[in-house]
Scaffold this active site. Structure first.
Site, short mmCIF file in Angstrom:
data_model
loop_
_atom_site.label_atom_id
_atom_site.label_comp_id
_atom_site.label_asym_id
_atom_site.label_seq_id
_atom_site.Cartn_x
_atom_site.Cartn_y
_atom_site.Cartn_z
CB VAL A 181 45.10 29.63 31.55
CG1 VAL A 181 45.94 29.04 30.46
CG2 VAL A 181 45.90 29.82 32.81
CE LYS A 234 48.15 37.70 32.26
NZ LYS A 234 46.86 37.03 32.10
CB CYS A 288 45.41 37.52 37.71
SG CYS A 288 46.03 35.86 37.57
NE ARG A 359 46.73 32.02 44.47
CZ ARG A 359 47.48 31.62 43.45
NH1 ARG A 359 48.79 31.74 43.51
NH2 ARG A 359 46.92 31.13 42.38
N1 LIG Z 1 46.41 31.57 38.49
C1 LIG Z 1 45.98 32.11 37.37
O1 LIG Z 1 44.78 32.15 37.04
C2 LIG Z 1 46.97 32.73 36.43
C3 LIG Z 1 46.55 32.95 35.15
C4 LIG Z 1 47.46 33.48 34.27
C5 LIG Z 1 48.75 33.83 34.65
N2 LIG Z 1 49.12 33.63 35.90
C6 LIG Z 1 50.49 33.97 36.27
O2 LIG Z 1 51.27 32.74 36.31
C7 LIG Z 1 52.24 32.82 37.35
C8 LIG Z 1 52.06 31.64 38.29
O3 LIG Z 1 50.79 31.78 38.85
P1 LIG Z 1 50.10 30.56 39.61
O4 LIG Z 1 48.70 30.96 39.89
O5 LIG Z 1 50.37 29.28 38.90
O6 LIG Z 1 50.95 30.57 40.97
P2 LIG Z 1 50.88 29.47 42.15
O7 LIG Z 1 51.20 30.21 43.40
O8 LIG Z 1 49.65 28.67 42.04
O9 LIG Z 1 52.11 28.50 41.80
C9 LIG Z 1 53.42 28.94 41.82
C10 LIG Z 1 54.30 27.71 42.08
O10 LIG Z 1 55.67 28.09 41.90
C11 LIG Z 1 56.43 27.46 42.90
N3 LIG Z 1 57.69 28.18 43.02
C12 LIG Z 1 57.92 29.36 43.66
N4 LIG Z 1 59.22 29.69 43.49
C13 LIG Z 1 59.81 28.73 42.73
C14 LIG Z 1 61.11 28.53 42.20
N5 LIG Z 1 62.08 29.39 42.45
N6 LIG Z 1 61.34 27.43 41.43
C15 LIG Z 1 60.34 26.55 41.19
N7 LIG Z 1 59.08 26.68 41.67
C16 LIG Z 1 58.82 27.77 42.42
C17 LIG Z 1 55.55 27.49 44.12
O11 LIG Z 1 55.96 26.51 45.07
C18 LIG Z 1 54.19 27.19 43.52
O12 LIG Z 1 53.94 25.81 43.50
C19 LIG Z 1 52.05 34.17 38.01
O13 LIG Z 1 52.94 35.08 37.41
C20 LIG Z 1 50.61 34.56 37.64
O14 LIG Z 1 50.42 35.95 37.59
C21 LIG Z 1 48.28 33.07 36.84
C1 LIG Z 2 45.69 34.65 32.25
C2 LIG Z 2 45.10 35.39 33.32
O1 LIG Z 2 45.74 36.04 34.11
N1 LIG Z 2 43.80 35.29 33.35
C3 LIG Z 2 43.16 36.05 34.32
C4 LIG Z 2 42.02 35.26 34.87
O2 LIG Z 2 41.62 36.08 35.91
P1 LIG Z 2 41.08 35.50 37.27
O3 LIG Z 2 41.34 34.04 37.35
O4 LIG Z 2 41.64 36.36 38.33
O5 LIG Z 2 39.53 35.64 37.12
P2 LIG Z 2 38.62 36.94 36.82
O6 LIG Z 2 37.40 36.42 36.15
O7 LIG Z 2 39.39 37.99 36.13
O8 LIG Z 2 38.19 37.43 38.30
C5 LIG Z 2 39.01 38.23 39.08
C6 LIG Z 2 38.12 38.78 40.21
O9 LIG Z 2 37.20 39.76 39.67
C7 LIG Z 2 35.86 39.42 40.00
N2 LIG Z 2 35.03 39.82 38.86
C8 LIG Z 2 35.28 39.31 37.63
C9 LIG Z 2 34.52 39.71 36.55
C10 LIG Z 2 33.46 40.64 36.75
O10 LIG Z 2 32.72 41.00 35.82
N3 LIG Z 2 33.25 41.12 38.01
C11 LIG Z 2 34.01 40.73 39.09
O11 LIG Z 2 33.80 41.19 40.22
C12 LIG Z 2 35.88 37.90 40.22
O12 LIG Z 2 34.84 37.51 41.09
C13 LIG Z 2 37.25 37.72 40.88
O13 LIG Z 2 37.20 37.95 42.26
O14 LIG Z 2 41.02 35.06 33.89
C14 LIG Z 2 40.47 36.28 33.37
C15 LIG Z 2 39.37 35.94 32.39
O15 LIG Z 2 39.92 35.10 31.37
C16 LIG Z 2 41.57 37.07 32.68
O16 LIG Z 2 41.03 38.28 32.21
C17 LIG Z 2 42.66 37.32 33.68
O17 LIG Z 2 43.73 37.99 32.99
#
Ligand SMILES: NC(=O)c1ccc[n+]([C@@H]2O[C@H](COP(=O)([O-])OP(=O)(O)OC[C@H]3O[C@@H](n4cnc5c(N)ncnc54)[C@H](O)[C@@H]3O)[C@@H](O)[C@H]2O)c1
Ligand SMILES: CC(=O)N[C@@H]1[C@@H](OP(=O)(O)OP(=O)(O)OC[C@H]2O[C@@H](n3ccc(=O)[nH]c3=O)[C@H](O)[C@@H]2O)O[C@H](CO)[C@@H](O)[C@@H]1O
Length: 461
Positions: A181, A234, A288, A359
């Site tokens: 996402v 991924k 990420c 972050r």
């Molecule tokens: N944020 C994104 O855009 C995004 C997109 C795709 C995938 N991911 C992946 O998804 C995962 C979660 O990312 P996020 O952005 O939601 O993280 P986040 O830091 O926003 O949320 C993580 C949550 O997990 C909780 N937590 C930590 N340890 C725990 C435990 N042992 N049991 C239950 N809860 C616990 C924390 O308190 C926190 O609320 C990561 O692996 C990340 O790489 C993130």
């Molecule tokens: C599921 C998941 O893990 N999804 C991640 C999520 O990634 P994200 O939330 O971290 O967002 P991003 O858009 O990747 O940005 C990261 C940083 O890169 C900078 N950037 C970006 C594009 C560019 O052309 N030039 C830049 O400088 C931007 O400002 C920011 O600081 O969504 C992306 C898209 O769906 C996915 O690919 C990616 O896997």
């Protein structure tokens, strides 16, 4: 269970429970991903138990307070809480006892030092222990966190089997399905925008998870051969993005030196289907993209494989905030502005546009560079329309405001670090409020209707 020609073809059971409105799904980790996942499963008709170690977050949710950057997630979860279809708890064992499906969306952290990188699986193993303690025959565990290839098999499986005494694929199902996402439209991404990648530790696990996700993801399911393959997929998405952003940052540097508009050259290049040139910027933030390449480098090092391009791209992107800070200093000197006395405003603290997630934000690194060369904290003000408070800025003694006009009024230098929609305005609007006229747009987000520096316009200091 159907047996035919000695090949056991088991009809997935859990999807039927979902269709009958009897499925209970526990989501471990109520962060950016877990909240969107909880909403997606509630929408699909499951009863959802959210699990988090943050008791404050759990109490707020159970009192009906849903804080999330996406309105549809807030609406769906608020309704689910009111109707008793969503509850939150810090007790991961009870949640496992009470659920058929356990989805893991807790973070796996990188431990980076000057000489080494390591991966911190503690949150994942902690969640897996809780799940294992309540695991029952026929349950399904789906890991959705981004992890190094091999983690589901080598880390999660052994914890689950050790804590439960059950055997994966025989007694319970274990699958990996990466969360893909983009926060800002995460719920739509899960439900409507992308096919769901799924893999199991065996065919039954794969089919149970795939059939379940076919009820949720309208774009269908891609079943891969192994959990390792799905974990790799991924990270491959992430390293592709990181390398391409590095190409954009490096090529924009040359274009600017040549006085060429990178923006126009990029749009022209991308007019043919094989070119997907990304955008240059102030840096690559989030938890990420800056992390996934290191998961791959960490794995590669274990097998003696070198990843020079991956490493170099990371280096380029990690240097980008410093490049922006020095560009701003050069611009001040060109305009006769004394850096030691300048009022400096940085627009954007979030790591990317229209989110509140800070972050890994490049803004922190821009500030760190300015402080390192002697700029004083009190000279700097940060504006962000989404971020109301920040511990690091407070520790630095740097003001954070949500009032754009008062922030820019009387400023000598404005640096744009985040591509928030609020900054998609004419440059002349900013300049009319400023004292000196130094604008460094590191995101190419302003309409350049006046004399400013913009990272993709061919005019960069
Ligand atoms: N944020 C994104 O855009 C995004 C997109 C795709 C995938 N991911 C992946 O998804 C995962 C979660 O990312 P996020 O952005 O939601 O993280 P986040 O830091 O926003 O949320 C993580 C949550 O997990 C909780 N937590 C930590 N340890 C725990 C435990 N042992 N049991 C239950 N809860 C616990 C924390 O308190 C926190 O609320 C990561 O692996 C990340 O790489 C993130
Ligand atoms: C599921 C998941 O893990 N999804 C991640 C999520 O990634 P994200 O939330 O971290 O967002 P991003 O858009 O990747 O940005 C990261 C940083 O890169 C900078 N950037 C970006 C594009 C560019 O052309 N030039 C830049 O400088 C931007 O400002 C920011 O600081 O969504 C992306 C898209 O769906 C996915 O690919 C990616 O896997």
């Amino acid at each position: 269970m159907v047996t035919f020609l000695k090949k056991v073809i088991s009809t997935p059971v859990l999807a039927d429970l979902l269709r009958r409105g009897e499925l209970v799904v526990a989501v471990y980790g109520l962060g950016y991903v877990g909240m969107a996942l909880s909403a997606a499963w509630a929408l699909a008709g499951a009863r959802v138990i959210g699990v988090d170690i943050n008791s404050g977050k759990v109490e707020k949710l159970n009192s009906g307070v849903v804080e999330y950057v996406e309105k549809d997630v807030v609406d769906v979860l608020t309704h689910a809480i009111r109707s008793g279809k969503f509850t939150a708890t810090t007790d991961g064992v009870v949640a496992s006892i009470r659920s058929h499906v356990k989805i893991v969306a807790v973070p796996v952290f990188l431990k980076k030092s000057a000489t080494a990188i390591d991966v911190d699986f503690s949150a994942l193993t902690s969640a897996a222990k809780s799940i294992g303690a309540g695991l029952k025959k026929g349950d399904l565990v789906i890991v959705e966190s981004s992890v190094p290839p091999g983690t589901t098999e080598e880390v999660v499986r052994s914890v689950l089997e050790g804590a439960s005494g059950l055997v994966a694929e025989e007694d319970f199902y274990l699958a990996y399905s990466p969360e893909r996402v983009m926060v800002g439209h995460a719920l739509k991404d899960i439900v409507e925008n992308y096919p769901k990648v799924v893999a199991g530790v065996g065919p039954r696990s794969a089919e149970e998870a795939a059939e379940l996700y076919r009820q949720v993801a309208k774009r269908g399911v891609l079943v891969l051969e192994s959990t390792r393959e799905a974990e790799f997929e991924k990270l491959l998405e992430g390293v592709y993005r990181d390398v391409n952003i590095a190409v954009a940052n490096e090529m924009a540097k040359l274009a600017n030196t040549l006085g060429i508009s990178f923006r126009r050259a990029r749009e022209a290049a991308n007019s043919q289907p094989y070119s997907h040139v990304h955008k240059p910027g102030s840096g690559v933030g989030g938890n990420c993209i800056p992390v996934y390449p290191y998961f791959l480098m960490w794995t590669a090092a274990k097998y003696g494989v070198d990843l020079p391009l991956t490493r170099t791209a990371r280096f380029i992107n990690e240097k980008q905030p410093e490049e922006v800070a020095f560009a701003a200093l050069r611009a001040m000197l060109k305009h006769g502005v004394n850096p030691a006395a300048a009022k400096i405003v940085i627009l954007g603290l979030a790591f990317r546009g229209d989110v509140d997630d800070t972050r890994g934000s490049p803004t922190y690194d821009i500030i760190a560079t300015l402080l390192k060369v002697g700029i004083k904290s009190e000279q700097i003000t940060v504006h962000d329309p989404y971020v109301k408070q920040d511990m690091l800025l407070a520790r630095w003694g740097i003001a954070l405001t949500q009032d754009l006009e008062s922030a820019v009024k009387g400023a000598d230098v404005v640096i744009i670090s985040t591509d928030h929609s609020a900054y998609k305005i004419k440059a002349s609007v900013l300049l009319s409020l400023m004292n000196s006229q130094v604008v460094v747009d590191a995101r190419g987000v302003l309409t350049p209707d006046a004399d400013i520096y913009s990272i993709d316009s061919g005019r960069w200091p």
